[in-house]
Design an enzyme around this catalytic site. Sequence first.
Site, short mmCIF file in Angstrom:
data_model
loop_
_atom_site.label_atom_id
_atom_site.label_comp_id
_atom_site.label_asym_id
_atom_site.label_seq_id
_atom_site.Cartn_x
_atom_site.Cartn_y
_atom_site.Cartn_z
CG HIS A 69 -0.46 0.00 2.54
ND1 HIS A 69 -0.29 1.15 3.26
CD2 HIS A 69 -0.07 -1.00 3.36
CE1 HIS A 69 0.16 0.85 4.47
NE2 HIS A 69 0.33 -0.45 4.56
CG ASP A 116 2.94 0.53 7.65
OD1 ASP A 116 2.56 -0.02 6.63
OD2 ASP A 116 2.27 0.61 8.70
CD GLU A 170 -2.71 -1.66 5.67
OE1 GLU A 170 -2.72 -2.67 6.40
OE2 GLU A 170 -2.34 -0.56 6.08
CD GLU A 171 -1.32 2.51 7.64
OE1 GLU A 171 -1.90 2.06 8.64
OE2 GLU A 171 -0.12 2.31 7.41
CG HIS A 228 1.43 2.84 12.50
ND1 HIS A 228 0.08 2.61 12.57
CD2 HIS A 228 1.80 2.39 11.27
CE1 HIS A 228 -0.35 2.05 11.46
NE2 HIS A 228 0.69 1.90 10.65
ZN LIG Z 1 1.16 -1.25 6.35
#
Ligand SMILES: [Zn+2]
Length: 349
Positions: free
Chosen positions: A73, A190, A224-225, A325
């Site tokens: 993503h 990420d 996605e998040e 994150h």
């Molecule tokens: Zn991810």
Amino acid sequence: MSLPAIDTEYLIGFLTELLNTPSPTGYTQQAIQLAERHLAQYPALELLRTRKGALVARWPGRSASATRALTAHVDTLGAMVKEIKSNGRLKLTKIGGFAWNTVEGESCTVFTRQGSAVRGSLLLCQASAHVHSSEVGDLKREDSNMEVRLDIRSKSSDETRSHGIEVGDFVAFDPRVELNNGFIRSRHLDDKACVACLVAAVKSLQEAGLAPVQDTYLHISNYEEVGHGAAAGIPPEVTELVSVDMAAVGEGQSSDEFHATLCVKDSGGPYHHELSQRLRELGDEFEIAYKVDIYPFYGSDGEAFWRAGGDVAVALIGPGVDASHNYERTHTEALLATTQWILAYLLRD
Ligand SMILES: [Zn+2]
């Protein structure tokens, strides 16, 4: 059989460019375009956009008997303007799951409806130590205590509005990309790290004159998040889906910044055992630096497709990312291991 060479410089260069392209969930057009531009160099790939805005590349293989897909993503954590305060500053609402303290003091950009970008920074409402003393350390970092101080002259909501800022504008936090001794330190590794691994794998296979063993779709997800990225956009003929996403590094975890990880279980339960076993065998056969791990607070786009009714085998691999994150970091070795694993998967029955 050995795996084709990976262009590390290209991988890191593309990753840096992608990291520097703001893409909070819901505002991912530029990042999708960037991925599209890079993949468009290969005529073997047929590119399309889903109505939801994801990028899908169809890559013909030597067989169409068991079509595969890989997903990663480009959307990231971020925020949206919730309210323009009477002091001219902004109250935000979070996009994705993170704690305010992980972005406290970070520079950010507000994207207005007219297309301008206004800079500022996220601060505690009572930020000055000389005015608020111990409150600066003690106040709970929650929505009501955080605000954006914009780099414009404004002491009222009207003055702020006169710069084109409105409720609903997207806000992106600076990634602050830095490369040192093989480490890549940045926000939003990420999952941009894994998008870069996928694109580097395509380059590697194409330049070696090879095709995947099966027809393969690459799905570059854009939601996605918030939990539903790959719920749509995986074509119905796909029989197995490998989600490529960061591995959770920290106390008690086997993952680290120098390995790729196969995740066998996360908050959504176990992944598909047979597909996971096959990936382990590929990891062993090609001497890929990998770990096996369980992520305690984690969900993936593979599970999003399962929850949407996708009848496929799903597995999850990805590079170890420290402080996920938060202000993240990984190492080139983990990116190369992940790319090798993708290549092995693409090439083997
Ligand atoms: Zn991810």
